[in-house]
Design an enzyme around this catalytic site. Structure first.
Site, PDB file in Angstrom:
ATOM      1  N   ASP A 142      48.964 -23.036 -23.255  1.00 42.99           N
ATOM      2  CA  ASP A 142      47.299 -22.998 -23.357  1.00 42.99           C
ATOM      3  C   ASP A 142      46.787 -23.912 -24.773  1.00 42.99           C
ATOM      4  O   ASP A 142      45.871 -24.342 -24.541  1.00 42.99           O
ATOM      5  CB  ASP A 142      46.996 -21.505 -23.482  1.00 42.99           C
ATOM      6  N   CYS A 170      42.500 -21.964 -20.911  1.00 39.82           N
ATOM      7  CA  CYS A 170      43.386 -22.876 -20.005  1.00 39.82           C
ATOM      8  C   CYS A 170      44.264 -21.994 -19.133  1.00 39.82           C
ATOM      9  O   CYS A 170      44.295 -22.514 -17.951  1.00 39.82           O
ATOM     10  CB  CYS A 170      43.881 -23.952 -20.753  1.00 39.82           C
ATOM     11  N   ASP A 171      45.034 -21.376 -19.609  1.00 39.34           N
ATOM     12  CA  ASP A 171      45.952 -20.414 -18.573  1.00 39.34           C
ATOM     13  C   ASP A 171      44.999 -19.654 -17.439  1.00 39.34           C
ATOM     14  O   ASP A 171      45.663 -19.767 -16.426  1.00 39.34           O
ATOM     15  CB  ASP A 171      46.446 -19.348 -19.518  1.00 39.34           C
ATOM     16  N   VAL A 172      43.997 -18.923 -17.981  1.00 34.94           N
ATOM     17  CA  VAL A 172      43.369 -18.214 -16.776  1.00 34.94           C
ATOM     18  C   VAL A 172      42.758 -18.916 -15.906  1.00 34.94           C
ATOM     19  O   VAL A 172      42.455 -18.494 -14.811  1.00 34.94           O
ATOM     20  CB  VAL A 172      42.583 -16.853 -17.437  1.00 34.94           C
ATOM     21  N   GLY A 175      45.152 -20.148 -13.516  1.00 27.49           N
ATOM     22  CA  GLY A 175      45.503 -19.206 -12.790  1.00 27.49           C
ATOM     23  C   GLY A 175      44.405 -19.221 -11.452  1.00 27.49           C
ATOM     24  O   GLY A 175      44.747 -19.066 -10.305  1.00 27.49           O
TER      25      GLY A 175
END
Length: 397
Positions: A142, A170-172, A175
């Site tokens: 991230d 950035c991760d979520v 996802g």
């Protein structure tokens, strides 16, 4: 009530945050998500925020995104585990994974191998940079994607330098992009009958969420700068201001709202001040306008101004901590934070970020202890009790 992905089976090899967040969105909407973990469990189960929960293999950040899933443990280095995957894939709709490109292929369970078993399979891979291109083999984290995508360059204050967002943005969003892509592919399959390969790049997903900033440069050659807490509208009254006890975020972006702000502050006289006649002049005289606003705000606490100014028609908010926001009356009224019973007592966790008239997201089942559903899943795939016992003796499961 039937939900959108009832009777949809997802074999989920994802770990940590981006992938599990995406599969969680689908699990909330009814998908049967079988979470495949190594025998010792994924690292996210033991994040160091709480030793008590880490020792249980149920760290809070893991609990947050793994409800409604079933847990299956496999040692994917063993041929018998690959045989299990192949058998499960035959009756799966979706495979999701977020290993580096090529890992699943080397294990013998990449897209080409699995679609040979199930041509209707939708295979979604999530990685830092996608499965093609010169950066395809680089690790995607991230913070690294925040730095590379431009997010950090425009976050924070100039005098303090680049700043990470306060959560793994950035991760979520990667996802959520994956969940949207899988949903799109499932819908497309209802028309074509065909499965397909989905390649989610965290970098591309992040840039897609920066679409307005990208266009600012590609169209008008505007180079973004850090602008602190000011809104992207660049209106001087859409910023953070000091009140008596803390801070108030004003979101005053129109002339009508500006008039409501000054009237609500008891400074209607400022509406006649030629220094602030329009937005350009307000920008030129920002320091003077800020002084007027903060002088008025200093007479009461932020929560008081929050209600007073919103009632007057000037959008704003006091600064809430997460532990306060989850009990905001609006969140409570919409049951956005859901409660699920576990062996450790009831847990409050976030559900879907939207409501549906019927069949919407619902947290039905607690996040599973490691391997909780291994026997159940294998029996459903046709393995006998003796075969399951042998797989356990062989440390396959």
């Amino acid at each position: 009530m039937t939900r959108p992905f009832t009777n949809t089976r997802i074999l989920d090899f994802t770990q940590v945050l981006a992938g599990p967040y995406g599969s969680y969105q689908l699990a909330l909407l009814g998908a049967d998500v079988i979470k495949v973990e190594r025998r010792e469990g994924e690292d996210m189960r033991r994040t160091p925020l709480s030793r008590e929960w880490a020792d249980r293999g149920m760290a809070p950040s893991w609990l947050a995104i793994n409800g409604n899933k079933r847990s299956l443990t496999l040692d994917l280095q063993k041929p018998a585990a690959i045989d299990i995957v192949n058998r499960l894939v035959a009756r799966a709709d979706v495979v999701m994974e977020n290993f580096r490109p090529g890992v699943m292929d080397r294990l013998g369970i990449g897209y080409d191998a699995l679609r040979a078993i199930n041509p209707r399979l939708i295979y979604c891979t999530i990685s830092g940079f996608g499965s093609t291109g010169p950066y395809r083999n680089e690790a995607g984290y991230d913070g690294k994607i925040q730095a590379l995508s431009g997010i950090m360059s425009l976050t924070g204050h100039k005098e303090m330098g680049p700043t990470r967002a306060g959560f793994a943005v950035c991760d979520v969003l990667s996802g959520m992009t994956a969940a949207f892509a899988v949903s799109s592919a499932l819908f497309q399959r209802t028309h074509t009958g065909q499965g397909q390969y989905i390649d989610v790049s965290m970098l591309e997903a992040s840039l897609a969420f920066l679409s307005t900033q990208v266009a600012d440069f590609t169209v008008a050659e505007h180079r973004q700068e850090q602008f602190g807490n000011q809104a992207i509208s660049r209106k001087v009254t859409a910023n953070l201001f000091r009140a008596k006890d803390s801070w108030l975020l004003l979101a005053v972006n129109s002339d009508r709202q500006y008039e409501a702000l000054m009237t609500g502050l008891g400074r209607a006289d400022v509406l006649e001040d030629p220094r602030f006649a329009d937005w350009f002049l307000r920008k030129e005289n920002e320091a003077a306008l800020r002084a007027i606003i903060e002088d008025a705000l200093s007479t009461a606490d932020a929560k008081t101004w929050d209600k007073r100014l919103n009632d007057a028609g000037a959008p704003c908010s006091s600064i809430w901590r997460v532990e306060d926001a989850i009990d905001h009356p609006q969140i409570t009224a919409r049951n956005a934070v859901q409660t699920v019973d576990t062996e450790y007592g009831p847990l409050r966790l976030m559900g879907s970020g939207f409501q549906m008239a019927h069949g919407g997201g619902k947290l039905d089942h607690a996040p599973p202890p490691l391997g909780m559903h291994t026997d159940e899943v294998l029996r459903g795939a046709g393995y006998s009790t003796d075969e399951v016992a042998q797989l356990r003796r062989d440390a396959v499961i």
